[in-house]
Design a protein around this motif. Structure first.
Motif, mmCIF file in Angstrom:
data_model
loop_
_atom_site.group_PDB
_atom_site.id
_atom_site.type_symbol
_atom_site.label_atom_id
_atom_site.label_comp_id
_atom_site.label_asym_id
_atom_site.label_seq_id
_atom_site.Cartn_x
_atom_site.Cartn_y
_atom_site.Cartn_z
ATOM 1 N N VAL A 162 -59.579 -6.560 -54.139
ATOM 2 C CA VAL A 162 -58.673 -6.026 -55.552
ATOM 3 C C VAL A 162 -57.577 -6.830 -54.842
ATOM 4 C CG1 VAL A 162 -56.685 -4.717 -56.191
ATOM 5 C CG2 VAL A 162 -59.515 -3.408 -55.054
ATOM 6 N N TYR A 163 -56.856 -8.498 -56.004
ATOM 7 C CA TYR A 163 -56.321 -8.754 -55.897
ATOM 8 C C TYR A 163 -55.280 -8.249 -56.917
ATOM 9 C CZ TYR A 163 -59.077 -12.483 -54.805
ATOM 10 O OH TYR A 163 -60.809 -13.121 -53.850
ATOM 11 N N GLY A 164 -53.546 -7.932 -55.994
ATOM 12 C CA GLY A 164 -52.430 -7.630 -57.001
ATOM 13 C C GLY A 164 -50.928 -7.867 -56.837
ATOM 14 N N GLY A 173 -47.684 -6.503 -56.443
ATOM 15 C CA GLY A 173 -47.538 -5.659 -56.098
ATOM 16 C C GLY A 173 -46.864 -4.080 -56.947
ATOM 17 N N GLN A 174 -48.213 -4.177 -57.541
ATOM 18 C CA GLN A 174 -48.755 -2.711 -58.055
ATOM 19 C C GLN A 174 -49.096 -1.389 -57.158
ATOM 20 O OE1 GLN A 174 -50.703 -5.748 -58.665
ATOM 21 N NE2 GLN A 174 -50.835 -5.973 -60.996
ATOM 22 N N VAL A 175 -48.426 -0.207 -58.043
ATOM 23 C CA VAL A 175 -48.205 0.724 -57.266
ATOM 24 C C VAL A 175 -49.066 1.559 -58.362
ATOM 25 C CG1 VAL A 175 -46.449 1.102 -56.071
ATOM 26 C CG2 VAL A 175 -45.934 1.441 -58.268
ATOM 27 N N ARG A 176 -49.124 3.133 -58.503
ATOM 28 C CA ARG A 176 -49.879 3.773 -58.925
ATOM 29 C C ARG A 176 -48.796 5.226 -58.667
ATOM 30 N NH1 ARG A 176 -55.380 6.664 -57.999
ATOM 31 N NH2 ARG A 176 -55.388 8.495 -59.976
ATOM 32 N N ILE A 206 -44.811 -0.358 -52.099
ATOM 33 C CA ILE A 206 -46.564 -0.492 -51.819
ATOM 34 C C ILE A 206 -46.842 1.033 -50.936
ATOM 35 C CG2 ILE A 206 -48.775 -1.032 -51.559
ATOM 36 C CD1 ILE A 206 -47.599 -3.598 -52.649
ATOM 37 N N LEU A 231 -57.631 -4.384 -50.425
ATOM 38 C CA LEU A 231 -57.117 -4.949 -51.145
ATOM 39 C C LEU A 231 -55.964 -5.682 -51.041
ATOM 40 C CD1 LEU A 231 -56.695 -1.557 -51.717
ATOM 41 C CD2 LEU A 231 -56.260 -1.944 -53.795
ATOM 42 N N VAL A 232 -55.111 -6.396 -51.617
ATOM 43 C CA VAL A 232 -53.947 -8.147 -51.653
ATOM 44 C C VAL A 232 -52.553 -7.343 -52.280
ATOM 45 C CG1 VAL A 232 -52.918 -10.467 -51.585
ATOM 46 C CG2 VAL A 232 -55.443 -9.412 -51.396
ATOM 47 N N ASN A 233 -51.876 -6.898 -51.956
ATOM 48 C CA ASN A 233 -50.815 -6.488 -52.253
ATOM 49 C C ASN A 233 -50.858 -5.569 -53.479
ATOM 50 O OD1 ASN A 233 -49.669 -8.724 -51.011
ATOM 51 N ND2 ASN A 233 -49.514 -10.062 -52.495
ATOM 52 N N ALA A 234 -51.318 -4.022 -52.715
ATOM 53 C CA ALA A 234 -51.501 -3.075 -54.136
ATOM 54 C C ALA A 234 -51.702 -2.219 -53.090
ATOM 55 C CB ALA A 234 -52.051 -3.541 -55.127
ATOM 56 N N SER A 235 -51.072 -1.112 -53.421
ATOM 57 C CA SER A 235 -51.374 0.059 -53.122
ATOM 58 C C SER A 235 -52.462 0.715 -52.309
ATOM 59 C CB SER A 235 -50.535 1.382 -53.775
ATOM 60 O OG SER A 235 -50.841 3.193 -53.355
ATOM 61 N N PHE A 283 -54.680 2.780 -55.213
ATOM 62 C CA PHE A 283 -55.630 2.781 -56.201
ATOM 63 C C PHE A 283 -57.502 2.191 -56.231
ATOM 64 C CE2 PHE A 283 -52.282 0.144 -57.667
ATOM 65 C CZ PHE A 283 -52.118 0.910 -58.940
#
Lengths: 412, 412
Positions: free
Chosen positions: A404-406, A408-411, B240, B360-364, B367
C-alpha cells in the motif's frame, strides 16, 4: 529435526531477499557441479541400488531409483531450464487506486519453507530443490530411505554451491534419517514449515494429511474422463482417445473412463474398441456398450471409480451430456476431463460446469501437465482446491502480500 | 453431521452452476425477509441474551450477542452490498497460447463447501452466508452456542428464501448442536468440506488446526508495527501513529509496537508520547526510549510479542531500518507493518523485504481490512501464507481451474 526446520526458516528469510541474478547463477553452478561430480553421484546411487536389489525391490521401483549418465545430464539440463524461467518473487499481480488516494497492489512473495516427502526417486531431490530455490523458498527434502545415499550425494553438492555463493546451506536440506518416524515429527513443525508437498501414492498422501499440522498439497487420483459428444469428428476423437489412453498409461493424466453419447455409440464404439484392442487395451463396458460389442468384459460399479494406470479402459454409453457430467461428478477425482465435440454450446457448457482441475475441449487429457500447459515447470499436481488446483508451477510456490502506497492517510 | 456435510456438497454443485442474477435476487430477497421478520429475530435474540445474562456472560461478549433494530438494518444493508459486488465465479484470470495451438486459461470456480466456526456473534451468520452464496459456495455455520436461537432464526429465513428460489436449502446450514464435540466431528469430514474458516481467538484457531483434516484459514495475531524512519514528516507521522493506535485499539490491525529511528528519537518521541498519553495510551519503552522519557514504564522482552488490543503501546528506538526489519521478523505476527518515511529507497526496500500480509508506506495500519483495501467485502484475515494471506474477499472463496481449447491436439 526442529533444528533443521528452524535453520530452514532462517535461510528462507535470506532467500526471499536474494535477487534473481544470484539465484540463477546458483542454479547454473549447481548444474555444472552435478556434471563435474557425476562419478561420485553414480557411485552413491550404485550403493543404493545394490542394497535395494538385495532386499528384493520390484523392477519398476528399481528403475526409478537407478541413475545413469543420461539421468545426470537431464538433471543438469533441468536446472538450466529453471534458471531461464522468470522469477515469480516480486511480481505485482495487480494494482488499483482507492478513493482516498491509497494505491493498493498485490506482490508475489515466496511461501517460506517447503517440505517435500517423496519416494525413492533421486531426480526429485534436484528438481524440487531447483524450483524452491528459484522461487526464493527454503526446502527440506525427505526422500525414500532406499535412495538416501544418492540424495545425500546430490544434497551435498547443492550445499557446497550454496556455500560458495555465500548463501545459507540450510536453504536445501536432505533429511539423513532412514526412519519413517522422522516424517511424523516434521509434520508437527507448523511454526517453521509453510507447506508440505508429498509426491507418491494415495496411501502416502492420506497418511501425511492425517498427521500434519502443516497445510498439505494433495494429489489423490487421476480418474480422467473423455466425453464423446453427439456431434463429433470421429477420426479426431479416435486419435485423441488413443493418445489419452495409450501414450503413457501409467501416469495420472491418462484416460481411465470413456463416455460416449448414445447417438454416436453404434458408429464410434466399434471403431475405438478395435483400435484400442490393437494397441493392447482391455475394455470394460456398461450394458449398453456390450449390446453393441458383446465380446467386451462387463464393467462393475467399482470400475467407474478406478484409476487403472494400466492398459485397461472403462466405457459407458450415456443419454446425453448431462448424464456424462453427472457421471464425472459422481465417480471423478477432480483431476482432468475432456469433451470432444463440434458443438459450440456444449463445449462452452462443459468448460463452465465441469469443475475438475483441468477441463479440455478437443484435446488429449495428457496435456494436463505443468510443462504442457505452459507453466515452465511442475512441482506437483493438486487435486484439492486450496492454494492450488491442478498442475503447479513456480507461481504456486508463492503467495501474495498487499502493498500500500500512501501519503499520510488515516482512517476516519 | 455427515449427512449435513453430504447435503452441503450436493448443494454446492447446484450453486456452482447458478448464474449471477439468480444469486443476486436471492441475496436481495433474504435482505427483505430479514427486515420483514425483524420481530421474530429480535425475540429469538432476546431469549439468547436472557440465558447468557443469567449465566454471567461478560459485558463485551453480551454486546456482541445482543441485536437491536439497527443491527437488523445493517445485516440487510450488508446483503444488498454483497449482491452489488461482481461475481468471482467464471472469471478468467489469464489466458495464453501454446506453440501447439492450444489456448490455455485459468477460470475462477467456487471452492465448494465452507465451514465457518465462530463465537456468539449472530451477524457473522448472515455476513458469512451472503459471501459464500455470492461466490457460489455452500456453507455450514457453527456459531457459539450462546447465540443458537438467533442463528437458527436467521438460518431459517435464509433457507425459506432459498426454497422459494428453487435452490437447495442445504446451501446454508446452521448447526443446531450446542455441543463443542460437533466441531471435532465436522473437522474430520474432508471428503465433503473444502475449507474451514474459524473466526475467534488464538485458542479457538489452535484447537481447530490441531483437530482438522480440512485446510484451515488461520488468523493468529496482529502484532502490528510502525517504523518511523530518519527522514520523515513528523506531523504526518504523529497523526498516523495516533490513528493506528487509538482509533480502534481492540482490533487486529491496531498498532502494537512503534519503532523509531535513533536520529528521530529525541524530537519525535516526546511529541508522540505526549499526544498518545493525552489519548489515554500507556507507553512501555526500551532503555533508549526511557533515556529520553525516563517516566515511561519499561518494556520487557515479552512486550515485543504482545498483541495488547488495548490502549498500551510498546516503543523501541532502533539504529536504522535494518534493525527495525529484524525486529519485525523476530517479534512480528506477519499481519501488518508500516514505514513512515520521505526516502524513496527506504520505502521501496521496506515494501519489498518485509513479508507480512499487508505492508504500507505513509498510511495507518488500520487500512489492513478487506473493505479499506477495496476487496468489497471481508470473510476473514489470514496470517499464514497458504491459499490466502491478509484480508480475504470473494476471490479468496474461489480457486482456479485450467480450461483448454484445442482442435485435435494429442501429445507426442
Amino acid at each position: 529435526m526442529t533444528e533443521i526446520a528452524r535453520q530452514a526458516r532462517q535461510a528462507a528469510a535470506t532467500l526471499a531477499r536474494t535477487p534473481r541474478p544470484v539465484k540463477d547463477r546458483l542454479l547454473l553452478d549447481i548444474a555444472a557441479e552435478i556434471r563435474r561430480q557425476a562419478g561420485l553421484i553414480l557411485e552413491a546411487n550404485n550403493r543404493d541400488v545394490a542394497v535395494a536389489e538385495q532386499k528384493g525391490m520390484p523392477p519398476t521401483m528399481l528403475n526409478r531409483l537407478r541413475m545413469k549418465t543420461q539421468n545426470i545430464d537431464s538433471l543438469a539440463a533441468g536446472l538450466q531450464e529453471v534458471a531461464a524461467l522468470p522469477d515469480p518473487a516480486g511480481e505485482i499481480t495487480s494494482m488499483w487506486e482507492r478513493p482516498n488516494g491509497l494505491t493498493v497492489g498485490k506482490m508475489r512473495i515466496p511461501l517460506g519453507v517447503i517440505g517435500i516427502i517423496y519416494e525413492a526417486r533421486p531426480n526429485v531431490t534436484v528438481d524440487a530443490a531447483a524450483l524452491c530455490l528459484k522461487s526464493g523458498n527454503a526446502v527440506i527434502l525427505k526422500g525414500g530411505s532406499e535412495a538416501l545415499e544418492s540424495n545425500l550425494a546430490l544434497g551435498n553438492i547443492v550445499q557446497e554451491v550454496l556455500r560458495r555463493h555465500d548463501l545459507p546451506q540450510a536453504a536445501v536440506q536432505v533429511i539423513a534419517e532412514r526412519d519413517r518416524a522422522a516424517v511424523g515429527f516434521l509434520l508437527q513443525l507448523d511454526e517453521y514449515i509453510d507447506l508440505i508437498i508429498p509426491r507418491g501414492g494415495v496411501e502416502l498422501i492420506r497418511a501425511v494429511v492425517g498427521q500434519s499440522r502443516i497445510p498439505v498439497i494433495k494429489h489423490y487420483q487421476g480418474v480422467c474422463h473423455i466425453y464423446v459428444d453427439a456431434e463429433v469428428d470421429e477420426t479426431e476423437a479416435l486419435r485423441i482417445c488413443l493418445n489419452a489412453k495409450t501414450q503413457r498409461p501409467e501416469v495420472c493424466n491418462a484416460l481411465e473412463t470413456l463416455l460416449v453419447h448414445e447417438a454416436r455409440a453404434s458408429s464410434f464404439l466399434p471403431l475405438v474398441a478395435s483400435e484400442l484392442a490393437a494397441a493392447g487395451v482391455t475394455l470394460r463396458g456398461c450394458e449398453r456398450t456390450r449390446k453393441i460389442l458383446p465380446a467386451m468384459e462387463p464393467a462393475s460399479e467399482d470400475d467407474w471409480f478406478r484409476e487403472y494406470l494400466d492398459l485397461i479402459l472403462a466405457v459407458r454409453v450415456v443419454d446425453d451430456m448431462d448424464q456424462a457430467m453427472k457421471h464425472i461428478e459422481k465417480y471423478g477425482s477432480l483431476h482432468t476431463e475432456a469433451i470432444l465435440t463440434k458443438s459450440y454450446a456444449n463445449a462452452r457448457r462443459f468448460l463452465r460446469e465441469v469443475n475438475s482441475s483441468t477441463v479440455l475441449v478437443n484435446a488429449s487429457t495428457r496435456f494436463s501437465d505443468g510443462f504442457e500447459l505452459g507453466l515452465g515447470a511442475e512441482i506437483g499436481i493438486s487435486t484439492t482446491k486450496l492454494h492450488a488446483f491442478g498442475p503447479m508451477g513456480l507461481n504456486e510456490l508463492t503467495t501474495t502480500k498487499f502493498i500500500v502506497y500512501g501519503n499520510g492517510q488515516v482512517r476516519t
